[in-house]
Write an enzyme that holds these catalytic residues in place. Structure first.
Site, mmCIF file in Angstrom:
data_model
loop_
_atom_site.group_PDB
_atom_site.id
_atom_site.type_symbol
_atom_site.label_atom_id
_atom_site.label_comp_id
_atom_site.label_asym_id
_atom_site.label_seq_id
_atom_site.Cartn_x
_atom_site.Cartn_y
_atom_site.Cartn_z
ATOM 1 N N SER A 53 -34.741 7.214 12.670
ATOM 2 C CA SER A 53 -35.479 5.994 12.301
ATOM 3 C C SER A 53 -35.552 4.965 13.415
ATOM 4 O O SER A 53 -36.273 3.973 13.284
ATOM 5 C CB SER A 53 -34.851 5.358 11.058
ATOM 6 N N LYS A 56 -38.931 4.064 14.563
ATOM 7 C CA LYS A 56 -39.733 3.079 13.824
ATOM 8 C C LYS A 56 -40.010 1.841 14.677
ATOM 9 O O LYS A 56 -40.943 1.083 14.389
ATOM 10 C CB LYS A 56 -39.023 2.665 12.537
ATOM 11 N N SER A 113 -35.802 0.213 6.158
ATOM 12 C CA SER A 113 -36.116 1.454 6.869
ATOM 13 C C SER A 113 -37.067 2.330 6.066
ATOM 14 O O SER A 113 -36.931 3.556 6.022
ATOM 15 C CB SER A 113 -34.832 2.237 7.199
#
Length: 382
Positions: A53, A56, A113
């Site tokens: 993540s 991101k 997230s």
């Protein structure tokens, strides 16, 4: 013309205990002191690894760029597709066919997230997540992130989703410096959407050590990772760690790394703004030489209580052809602290040098004949 390299060495002395090298459990890591540009730690920093993540941050960069360009606003609402709604992993629990503001999607990505929020953004900005991933990869290359490729907007495990620690630290620094109006989102500790509250997974935010970002990551392939930043006094650090075995390992390593960076190093001024750092030979100019200066003050970090040598290199093509302006860099200063990666700074002419006349050309011809076309003197600093 030939490349001239002028060398010098400065000894920096301070007080307290010597900073030992940091041994990290992370499989890949990088730590940079943003204030000075000094790299304090680099372990497999250029190795392409699964970013989970943490990737991101690139999705957010694309969204910030769209906001800055005026293509969208924080009030713009994006539709949620069935694909976004059905995303697994971390989500903000978006419902298909609802419309969600960019402001809320930002919080859903940063704090929660949310994979569903990332897909919603990708589809709204590029038409499909696949096209968005292609645009992410292209933009990363434009920015100089040479170890980054993207297959999706979320960091979901995929062999085509790779980033390096160096690229992630660069990206974090870009977000902090280029988009300060949005950076406060990263320090939010909790966000509620549709009556569901989720806490920010960044373990440093609650410790009161100046941490204010950026993004955690975890998959079975990648292990536990964090791109983090913290500010104490006039210093800010940015780091990336990944490949850790548990949430607690990630939290402990991140705190230990932050403490080491702030406590074991002291900022040292090398040159004030507009200080003459070197001089260079001028080719066919009204002046025979030109002084080289930095338009900004130059600082570095040194370990406490150690007479640490700092190597300086000034590189330029000699002789420098006139006319010479003061607004374009004509040389590079490289600062190399002992045991650390180098930092580079542009150097400029202290004053403009106009092109010379007949006498200058005659003098240049004489110098060619005598093979005396190289020069430069570096001012040492005690």
């Amino acid at each position: 013309m030939r490349l001239v390299r002028v060398l010098a060495c400065i000894g920096l002395m301070s007080s307290a205990s010597f900073a030992q090298a940091f041994e990290t459990l992370a499989k890949s890591a990088m730590l940079v002191d943003q204030t000075t540009g000094t790299v304090l730690l680099a372990k497999n920093a250029d190795q392409s690894v699964p970013p989970a993540s943490m990737s991101k941050l690139m999705t957010l960069n694309m969204l910030f760029e769209a906001l800055r360009a005026g293509r969208i606003s924080l009030d713009t609402k994006f539709p949620v597709s069935e694909k976004a709604h059905n995303m697994g992993g971390s989500t903000m629990f978006l419902r298909a066919k609802e419309r969600v503001s960019v402001d809320n999607l930002l919080r859903g990505i940063i704090v929660q997230s949310g994979n569903d929020a990332c897909v919603t953004v990708a589809e709204a900005l590029a038409g499909s997540e696949a096209e968005f991933a292609r645009q992410m990869t292209a933009r990363a290359k434009e920015l100089g992130m040479t170890s980054s490729i993207f297959a999706n907007s979320t960091g979901w495990p995929h062999p085509g989703q790779r980033m390096s620690a160096r690229d992630l630290v660069f990206l974090a620094n870009r977000i902090i410096t280029e988009f300060p109006e949005f950076y406060a989102y990263f320090a939010e500790k909790e966000f509620t959407w549709d009556n569901i509250s989720q806490k920010n997974r960044n373990p440093l935010l609650k410790l009161g050590i100046g941490a204010d970002g950026l993004k955690t990551g975890h998959t079975e392939e990648a292990g536990y990772g964090l791109v983090g930043s913290a500010k104490q006094g006039d210093r800010r650090i940015i780091f990336m760690i990944t490949g850790l075995n548990s949430e607690s390992d990630r939290a402990n390593e991140a705190e230990r790394l932050t403490s080491w960076a702030f406590r074991q190093f002291v900022k040292k001024d090398l040159f004030e703004k507009n200080t003459r750092i070197a001089s260079a030979k001028v080719w066919i100019g009204k002046e025979n030489s030109v002084n080289l200066v930095s338009k900004e003050g130059i600082t570095t970090l040194a370990p406490y209580n150690k007479n640490t040598p700092v190597k300086l290199e000034v590189n330029y093509q000699s002789p420098i052809a006139a006319p010479i302006s003061t607004d374009k860099p004509i040389a590079t200063l490289t600062v190399i602290p002992d045991g650390m990666e180098p930092s580079k700074y542009p150097l400029y002419a202290e004053k403009e040098v106009a092109k010379g006349g007949l006498l200058s050309r005659m003098r240049a011809s004489a110098e060619i004949l005598s093979k005396d076309v190289l020069g430069g003197k570096l001012f040492s600093k005690e």
